[in-house]
Design an enzyme around this catalytic site. Sequence first.
Site, mmCIF file in Angstrom:
data_model
loop_
_atom_site.group_PDB
_atom_site.id
_atom_site.type_symbol
_atom_site.label_atom_id
_atom_site.label_comp_id
_atom_site.label_asym_id
_atom_site.label_seq_id
_atom_site.Cartn_x
_atom_site.Cartn_y
_atom_site.Cartn_z
ATOM 1 N N ASP A 64 0.837 -1.204 0.000
ATOM 2 C CA ASP A 64 0.000 0.000 0.000
ATOM 3 C C ASP A 64 0.869 1.251 0.000
ATOM 4 O OD1 ASP A 64 0.976 -0.223 2.577
ATOM 5 O OD2 ASP A 64 -0.958 -0.657 3.489
ATOM 6 N N ASN A 125 -7.253 -2.058 14.208
ATOM 7 C CA ASN A 125 -8.668 -2.308 13.875
ATOM 8 C C ASN A 125 -8.838 -3.568 13.015
ATOM 9 O OD1 ASN A 125 -7.598 -1.489 11.458
ATOM 10 N ND2 ASN A 125 -9.019 0.208 11.116
ATOM 11 N N HIS A 127 -7.120 -4.238 10.207
ATOM 12 C CA HIS A 127 -6.842 -4.101 8.766
ATOM 13 C C HIS A 127 -5.579 -4.857 8.394
ATOM 14 C CE1 HIS A 127 -4.407 -0.031 9.191
ATOM 15 N NE2 HIS A 127 -3.597 -1.056 9.302
ATOM 16 N N GLU A 132 -9.442 -1.592 5.234
ATOM 17 C CA GLU A 132 -10.070 -1.239 6.504
ATOM 18 C C GLU A 132 -11.323 -2.097 6.731
ATOM 19 O OE1 GLU A 132 -8.305 0.476 8.327
ATOM 20 O OE2 GLU A 132 -7.741 2.444 7.563
HETATM 21 P P1 PGA Z 1 2.461 -0.971 12.647
HETATM 22 O O1 PGA Z 1 1.284 -0.984 11.591
HETATM 23 O O2 PGA Z 1 3.441 -1.998 12.205
HETATM 24 O O3 PGA Z 1 3.028 0.414 12.575
HETATM 25 O O4 PGA Z 1 1.854 -1.287 13.987
HETATM 26 C C1 PGA Z 1 0.729 -2.189 11.203
HETATM 27 C C2 PGA Z 1 -0.407 -1.935 10.252
HETATM 28 O O5 PGA Z 1 -1.119 -0.928 10.400
HETATM 29 O O6 PGA Z 1 -0.636 -2.770 9.372
#
Ligand code: PGA
Length: 224
Positions: A64, A125, A127, A132
């Site tokens: 992404d 959350n 995702h 999302e």
């Molecule tokens: P993070 O993000 O590694 O910064 O916790 C993970 C994500 O949002 O997929």
Amino acid sequence: MKSTKILKSYNELSSTVANIVEEQITKNPLTKLALPTGSTPLGLYDELVKRKLDWSLVITFNLDVYLMNVKHPQSYQTYMRKNLFEKTNIYPDHSHFPFRPFSAFEDKIEKSMGIDLCILGIGSNGHIAFNEPGSSFDSRTRVVELSEQTIEDNSRFFDSIDDVPKQAITMGLGTIMESKKIVLMVNGDHKLNILNVAMNGEVTEDVPASILQNHENVEVYYCE
Ligand code: PGA
């Protein structure tokens, strides 16, 4: 239900997943990887750089990108350049970020015979990539609105929450699920609850990572 391997430290999480990537690249120098950003994979990238692997034939697809200036210090293009690409012998032409038209990005993955190994993180959350809650399990690469939770979580990387992009381009859940092998990295006990819900709860579009329960070749690694 997928079993989760619990590791003792962040270093162990990083080196365990680096072992998987190293083994994959050694076995198949023409490997196609899908790669994450965020805080979790930083140790993995450090470890991979230290190992001085031969990336000359490897092809990468990032999961992404924010919709923002690619030269911004917090763009995922900058992140990847700084943390991995500049420090390996990967060819610039071999590293891809989601691009328009999205069908061409999807074609590129397909024509390269698909993703051999996809490394994922999970958002608080549930995702994966920037899919999302509510994302369709059939979704493909597309523009998405970031949820309030994600914007708040990622504000730690920006001067102010108002600077966090509101939109991103993400590979879809359908795209990710076509990967031959998936490794989910989870760092920190603040992710334990959502990990448990995703791996042991109902498979539902409300928890995008729960789709991983339906993949035949997923490994999950967690450290506190
Ligand atoms: P993070 O993000 O590694 O910064 O916790 C993970 C994500 O949002 O997929």
